[in-house]
Motif scaffolding. Structure first.
Motif, PDB file in Angstrom:
ATOM      1  N   VAL A 162      -0.046  -2.268  -3.759  1.00 19.29           N
ATOM      2  CA  VAL A 162       1.257  -1.824  -4.245  1.00 19.29           C
ATOM      3  C   VAL A 162       1.380  -0.303  -4.304  1.00 19.29           C
ATOM      4  CG1 VAL A 162       1.694  -3.930  -5.564  1.00 19.29           C
ATOM      5  CG2 VAL A 162       0.527  -2.005  -6.672  1.00 19.29           C
ATOM      6  N   ARG A 163       0.262   0.404  -4.164  1.00 17.20           N
ATOM      7  CA  ARG A 163       0.324   1.861  -4.260  1.00 17.20           C
ATOM      8  C   ARG A 163      -0.904   2.475  -3.602  1.00 17.20           C
ATOM      9  NH1 ARG A 163       1.021   5.207  -9.988  1.00 17.20           N
ATOM     10  NH2 ARG A 163       1.769   7.171  -9.080  1.00 17.20           N
ATOM     11  N   VAL A 164      -0.698   3.545  -2.839  1.00 14.50           N
ATOM     12  CA  VAL A 164      -1.804   4.265  -2.199  1.00 14.50           C
ATOM     13  C   VAL A 164      -1.562   5.757  -2.388  1.00 14.50           C
ATOM     14  CG1 VAL A 164      -3.069   4.702  -0.068  1.00 14.50           C
ATOM     15  CG2 VAL A 164      -2.111   2.437  -0.473  1.00 14.50           C
ATOM     16  N   SER A 165      -2.566   6.464  -2.847  1.00 16.46           N
ATOM     17  CA  SER A 165      -2.430   7.909  -3.047  1.00 16.46           C
ATOM     18  C   SER A 165      -2.088   8.600  -1.730  1.00 16.46           C
ATOM     19  CB  SER A 165      -3.744   8.479  -3.597  1.00 16.46           C
ATOM     20  OG  SER A 165      -3.701   9.895  -3.596  1.00 16.46           O
ATOM     21  N   ASP A 166      -1.148   9.554  -1.801  1.00 18.22           N
ATOM     22  CA  ASP A 166      -0.751  10.297  -0.597  1.00 18.22           C
ATOM     23  C   ASP A 166      -1.543  11.595  -0.446  1.00 18.22           C
ATOM     24  OD1 ASP A 166       0.298  11.931  -2.549  1.00 18.22           O
ATOM     25  OD2 ASP A 166       2.393  11.679  -1.958  1.00 18.22           O
ATOM     26  N   ARG A 167      -2.613  11.726  -1.208  1.00 21.20           N
ATOM     27  CA  ARG A 167      -3.359  12.989  -1.201  1.00 21.20           C
ATOM     28  C   ARG A 167      -4.024  13.278   0.140  1.00 21.20           C
ATOM     29  NH1 ARG A 167      -6.897  15.457  -6.102  1.00 21.20           N
ATOM     30  NH2 ARG A 167      -7.706  17.283  -5.030  1.00 21.20           N
ATOM     31  N   SER A 168      -4.479  12.236   0.847  1.00 17.42           N
ATOM     32  CA  SER A 168      -5.203  12.437   2.100  1.00 17.42           C
ATOM     33  C   SER A 168      -4.470  11.782   3.265  1.00 17.42           C
ATOM     34  CB  SER A 168      -6.620  11.863   2.001  1.00 17.42           C
ATOM     35  OG  SER A 168      -7.244  11.817   3.273  1.00 17.42           O
ATOM     36  N   PRO A 169      -3.820  12.552   4.139  1.00 18.11           N
ATOM     37  CA  PRO A 169      -3.189  11.970   5.328  1.00 18.11           C
ATOM     38  C   PRO A 169      -4.194  11.231   6.212  1.00 18.11           C
ATOM     39  CG  PRO A 169      -2.421  14.211   5.001  1.00 18.11           C
ATOM     40  CD  PRO A 169      -3.561  14.003   4.044  1.00 18.11           C
ATOM     41  N   GLU A 170      -5.436  11.736   6.263  1.00 16.40           N
ATOM     42  CA  GLU A 170      -6.456  11.083   7.086  1.00 16.40           C
ATOM     43  C   GLU A 170      -6.754   9.676   6.572  1.00 16.40           C
ATOM     44  OE1 GLU A 170      -6.776  14.088   5.713  1.00 16.40           O
ATOM     45  OE2 GLU A 170      -6.643  15.387   7.480  1.00 16.40           O
ATOM     46  N   LEU A 171      -6.863   9.529   5.244  1.00 19.34           N
ATOM     47  CA  LEU A 171      -7.115   8.206   4.685  1.00 19.34           C
ATOM     48  C   LEU A 171      -5.911   7.298   4.908  1.00 19.34           C
ATOM     49  CD1 LEU A 171      -8.878   6.249   3.094  1.00 19.34           C
ATOM     50  CD2 LEU A 171      -7.901   7.188   0.984  1.00 19.34           C
ATOM     51  N   LEU A 172      -4.695   7.824   4.767  1.00 22.60           N
ATOM     52  CA  LEU A 172      -3.503   7.013   5.010  1.00 22.60           C
ATOM     53  C   LEU A 172      -3.493   6.490   6.447  1.00 22.60           C
ATOM     54  CD1 LEU A 172      -0.780   9.111   3.151  1.00 22.60           C
ATOM     55  CD2 LEU A 172      -1.633   6.861   2.486  1.00 22.60           C
ATOM     56  N   ARG A 173      -3.827   7.344   7.407  1.00 23.73           N
ATOM     57  CA  ARG A 173      -3.872   6.893   8.802  1.00 23.73           C
ATOM     58  C   ARG A 173      -4.939   5.833   9.000  1.00 23.73           C
ATOM     59  NH1 ARG A 173      -2.593  12.380   9.770  1.00 23.73           N
ATOM     60  NH2 ARG A 173      -4.781  12.987   9.900  1.00 23.73           N
ATOM     61  N   TYR A 174      -6.104   6.056   8.401  1.00 23.07           N
ATOM     62  CA  TYR A 174      -7.206   5.094   8.528  1.00 23.07           C
ATOM     63  C   TYR A 174      -6.800   3.730   7.977  1.00 23.07           C
ATOM     64  CZ  TYR A 174     -11.828   3.001   7.779  1.00 23.07           C
ATOM     65  OH  TYR A 174     -12.905   2.152   7.787  1.00 23.07           O
ATOM     66  N   LEU A 175      -6.199   3.721   6.800  1.00 19.89           N
ATOM     67  CA  LEU A 175      -5.793   2.460   6.184  1.00 19.89           C
ATOM     68  C   LEU A 175      -4.689   1.787   6.983  1.00 19.89           C
ATOM     69  CD1 LEU A 175      -5.794   3.543   2.426  1.00 19.89           C
ATOM     70  CD2 LEU A 175      -7.545   2.195   3.617  1.00 19.89           C
ATOM     71  N   HIS A 176      -3.729   2.574   7.451  1.00 20.50           N
ATOM     72  CA  HIS A 176      -2.621   2.007   8.220  1.00 20.50           C
ATOM     73  C   HIS A 176      -3.122   1.324   9.489  1.00 20.50           C
ATOM     74  CE1 HIS A 176       0.954   1.953  10.849  1.00 20.50           C
ATOM     75  NE2 HIS A 176       1.610   1.779   9.720  1.00 20.50           N
ATOM     76  N   GLU A 177      -4.063   1.966  10.156  1.00 21.30           N
ATOM     77  CA  GLU A 177      -4.609   1.390  11.394  1.00 21.30           C
ATOM     78  C   GLU A 177      -5.298   0.053  11.152  1.00 21.30           C
ATOM     79  OE1 GLU A 177      -7.157   4.505  12.676  1.00 21.30           O
ATOM     80  OE2 GLU A 177      -5.502   5.758  13.433  1.00 21.30           O
ATOM     81  N   ARG A 178      -5.725  -0.174   9.910  1.00 18.54           N
ATOM     82  CA  ARG A 178      -6.422  -1.414   9.571  1.00 18.54           C
ATOM     83  C   ARG A 178      -5.539  -2.384   8.786  1.00 18.54           C
ATOM     84  NH1 ARG A 178      -9.100   2.637  10.807  1.00 18.54           N
ATOM     85  NH2 ARG A 178     -11.169   2.516  11.771  1.00 18.54           N
ATOM     86  N   GLY A 179      -4.261  -2.065   8.702  1.00 14.76           N
ATOM     87  CA  GLY A 179      -3.314  -2.980   8.084  1.00 14.76           C
ATOM     88  C   GLY A 179      -3.216  -2.909   6.578  1.00 14.76           C
ATOM     89  N   ILE A 180      -3.886  -1.920   5.972  1.00 14.82           N
ATOM     90  CA  ILE A 180      -3.819  -1.786   4.513  1.00 14.82           C
ATOM     91  C   ILE A 180      -2.659  -0.870   4.175  1.00 14.82           C
ATOM     92  CG2 ILE A 180      -5.037  -1.105   2.424  1.00 14.82           C
ATOM     93  CD1 ILE A 180      -7.610  -1.933   3.682  1.00 14.82           C
ATOM     94  N   VAL A 181      -1.503  -1.497   3.994  1.00 14.48           N
ATOM     95  CA  VAL A 181      -0.258  -0.792   3.703  1.00 14.48           C
ATOM     96  C   VAL A 181       0.378  -1.447   2.483  1.00 14.48           C
ATOM     97  CG1 VAL A 181       0.106  -0.097   6.102  1.00 14.48           C
ATOM     98  CG2 VAL A 181       0.988  -2.300   5.300  1.00 14.48           C
ATOM     99  N   ILE A 182       1.462  -0.862   1.997  1.00 13.51           N
ATOM    100  CA  ILE A 182       2.148  -1.437   0.846  1.00 13.51           C
ATOM    101  C   ILE A 182       2.620  -2.854   1.189  1.00 13.51           C
ATOM    102  CG2 ILE A 182       4.054  -1.166  -0.778  1.00 13.51           C
ATOM    103  CD1 ILE A 182       1.810   0.987  -0.934  1.00 13.51           C
ATOM    104  N   GLY A 183       2.283  -3.798   0.320  1.00 12.59           N
ATOM    105  CA  GLY A 183       2.646  -5.188   0.545  1.00 12.59           C
ATOM    106  C   GLY A 183       1.583  -6.008   1.243  1.00 12.59           C
ATOM    107  N   ALA A 184       0.529  -5.353   1.752  1.00 14.55           N
ATOM    108  CA  ALA A 184      -0.539  -6.098   2.430  1.00 14.55           C
ATOM    109  C   ALA A 184      -1.306  -6.963   1.428  1.00 14.55           C
ATOM    110  CB  ALA A 184      -1.492  -5.135   3.126  1.00 14.55           C
ATOM    111  N   GLU A 185      -1.703  -8.155   1.856  1.00 18.53           N
ATOM    112  CA  GLU A 185      -2.455  -9.073   1.008  1.00 18.53           C
ATOM    113  C   GLU A 185      -3.919  -9.085   1.452  1.00 18.53           C
ATOM    114  OE1 GLU A 185      -1.991 -13.735   0.399  1.00 18.53           O
ATOM    115  OE2 GLU A 185      -0.311 -12.624  -0.526  1.00 18.53           O
TER     116      GLU A 185
END
Length: 224
Positions: A162-185
């Motif tokens: 439900v929430r991911v820190s926006d502090r690190s763009p690199e971590l956001l890209r890494y998580l997005h590429e693996r499907g860990i986004v808002i709403g992911a189960e």
């Protein structure tokens, strides 16, 4: 009476202080502020003294840093602008969640109140931005959405991001590429404090995350 023009320094500092407390368990420190603002710790200390003198914060060297009511009012207004702009950039313009923080930093000071409210209305008055951060309403209130750090989820639990820190763009890209986004189960496979990792399953594939990275992810339970 209109508020006197604020410097960018005031706006940046009070916003970072407010956001530090907003993230559960967080509190601002001179070292962290220096890192976030890319300045020296001595510069931060000097600016904190100015902010305290001008009534924006309560601060004693080596002590806790807190916002006054004036400082909080400014911070909430800026955070609201920033998060509405972020949401508009994602929803209307198609930017990715790792791009919008820096873009919103540039635009939040330029967008007029009229345009900001038109953006907000076009979006349907959202209460969360693309990272799951709460968007204050016009009165400075935020909706209460209980959540907890990913690392606290028990093995076997099914959880929703439900929430991911926006502090690190690199971590956001890494998580997005693996499907860990808002709403992911996700399903928690295991948690190892000894190895400082947590293993989760998403769409049938296991993913190992460092606990430091997991601390940037907050979740709610779907099933225990």
């Amino acid at each position: 009476m209109p508020r006197p023009a604020l410097t960018r320094m005031v706006e940046d500092y009070v916003t970072l202080i407010w956001k530090a407390y907003e993230w559960p368990g967080g509190r601002p420190t001179t070292t962290d502020l220096a890192e976030r603002l890319a300045v020296t710790a001595s510069t931060v200390s000097a600016n904190l003294k100015k902010l305290a003198r001008d009534g924006y914060i309560d601060y004693e060297p080596y002590g806790q840093i807190t916002l006054t009511e004036q400082g909080r009012s400014i911070a909430v207004e800026i955070v609201r602008r920033h998060r509405i702009v972020e949401t508009y950039l994602v929803e209307a313009l198609g930017l990715s969640w790792d791009q919008v923080h820096a873009e919103a930093d540039r635009l939040e000071h330029a967008v007029s109140d009229l345009v900001l409210e038109r953006m907000n209305a076009a979006l349907g008055h959202p209460d969360r931005d693309p990272h799951g951060d709460p968007i204050p309403d016009a009165a400075g209130r935020t909706a209460d959405h209980p959540d907890r750090p990913l690392r606290e989820a028990r093995p076997g639990a099914v959880i929703e991001v439900v929430r991911v820190s926006d502090r690190s763009p690199e971590l956001l890209r890494y998580l997005h590429e693996r499907g860990i986004v808002i709403g992911a189960e996700l399903r928690v496979v295991s948690v190892s404090t000894a190895a400082s990792v947590i293993t989760v399953s998403i769409d049938g594939a296991d993913l190992v995350l460092a606990l430091d990275s997991a601390d940037a992810i907050r979740v709610v339970s779907v099933a225990e």
